[in-house]
Design an enzyme around this catalytic site. Structure first.
Site, PDB file in Angstrom:
ATOM      1  N   HIS A 242       0.912  -1.181  -0.244  1.00  0.00           N
ATOM      2  CA  HIS A 242       0.062  -0.242  -0.070  1.00  0.00           C
ATOM      3  C   HIS A 242       0.811   1.327  -0.031  1.00  0.00           C
ATOM      4  O   HIS A 242       2.142   1.248   0.328  1.00  0.00           O
ATOM      5  CB  HIS A 242      -0.784  -0.144   1.431  1.00  0.00           C
ATOM      6  CG  HIS A 242      -2.136  -0.873   1.121  1.00  0.00           C
ATOM      7  ND1 HIS A 242      -1.948  -2.158   1.474  1.00  0.00           N
ATOM      8  CD2 HIS A 242      -3.213  -0.693   0.630  1.00  0.00           C
ATOM      9  CE1 HIS A 242      -3.271  -2.811   1.117  1.00  0.00           C
ATOM     10  NE2 HIS A 242      -4.047  -1.827   0.741  1.00  0.00           N
TER      11      HIS A 242
ATOM     12  N   LYS B 210      -0.518   5.005   4.414  1.00  0.00           N
ATOM     13  CA  LYS B 210      -1.433   3.967   5.091  1.00  0.00           C
ATOM     14  C   LYS B 210      -0.890   3.514   6.558  1.00  0.00           C
ATOM     15  O   LYS B 210       0.285   3.161   6.615  1.00  0.00           O
ATOM     16  CB  LYS B 210      -1.829   2.502   4.244  1.00  0.00           C
ATOM     17  CG  LYS B 210      -2.567   1.841   4.981  1.00  0.00           C
ATOM     18  CD  LYS B 210      -3.072   0.418   4.048  1.00  0.00           C
ATOM     19  CE  LYS B 210      -4.034  -0.260   4.773  1.00  0.00           C
ATOM     20  NZ  LYS B 210      -5.409   0.147   5.003  1.00  0.00           N
TER      21      LYS B 210
END
Length: 232
Positions: free
Chosen positions: A138, A142
């Site tokens: 990600h 995040k």
């Protein structure tokens, strides 16, 4: 439909933009700067809202959900990293006769991927010569790792093949919206199943579909309830 967006980050803005394009009205777009400890989620501010969509931070989500449920607003949340408090929030939903839909990932493709991964795990059960692992990547911003989707992938695969470990490796770098992969590596070959998100719009579309589905359905729900008519 009049929608409250709680969280003015990339996901909140994506949901707001898509909602307006589909003819919904944004009742309020509430950012973190004005909503410390849920203080912006007052009955007066929420009056007339038909549903709320919440994408914030793990430390902020439980209070936001409490305020929304107490105000009688059905709420869809895509915030991850707070599920240790779900039993308490679920009890409040039941006590207030409210409605909550929570998901680590609102992509329709991801939920089909999770079902395919569970089926694949069943087929690899009894083949110990293959090692299994999960990889998720990600964007650098995040906060939680592993991702909620990776945890769900691990849970579903493990339920289908309890004798096998499914260790998760997380990568946080760059700007990728999200990649999840489960692999079985043997001495002569490797089998992989992967889901790659191209943009946040897919997540926004799923969250908006959940917001359209939830009103009038009291209780605690998941995306699987919406997509497949079942939980778990």
């Amino acid at each position: 439909m009049r929608i409250v967006i709680v969280g003015d980050g990339k996901m909140g803005r994506a949901v707001a933009s898509l909602a307006e394009a589909r003819g919904h009205a944004i009742h309020a777009l509430i950012g973190g700067a004005e909503n410390a400890d849920g203080r912006a989620l007052t009955p007066e501010r929420l009056r007339g809202a038909e549903v709320a969509v919440e994408f914030t931070r793990p430390d902020a989500a439980p209070t936001n959900l409490e305020r929304l449920i107490e105000a009688g607003v059905p709420v869809v949340t895509g915030t991850t990293g707070w599920l240790d408090q779900l039993p308490r929030i679920a009890e409040l939903v039941r006590w207030r006769g409210g409605a909550l839909l929570h998901a680590a990932n609102f992509s329709v493709g991801v939920h089909l991927f999770l079902r395919a991964a569970q089926d694949l795990a069943r087929r690899f059960a009894g083949h110990p010569d293959f090692d299994a692992f999960i990889l998720e990547e990600h964007h650098a911003a995040k906060l939680d790792a592993p991702s909620g989707t990776a945890r769900e992938l691990q849970r579903k695969a493990g339920a289908a093949d309890p004798a096998r470990d499914f260790p998760v490796t997380s990568v946080r770098a760059g700007a990728t919206p999200g990649t999840h992969l489960v692999a079985y590596d043997g001495p002569y070959e490797r089998i992989t199943l992967a889901h790659l998100a191209r943009s946040r719009e897919g997540f926004a579309a799923g969250a908006l579909a959940a917001a359209e589905w939830l009103p009038g359905r009291p209780g605690v729900h998941t995306v699987e309830d919406m997509l497949f008519g079942e939980g778990g």
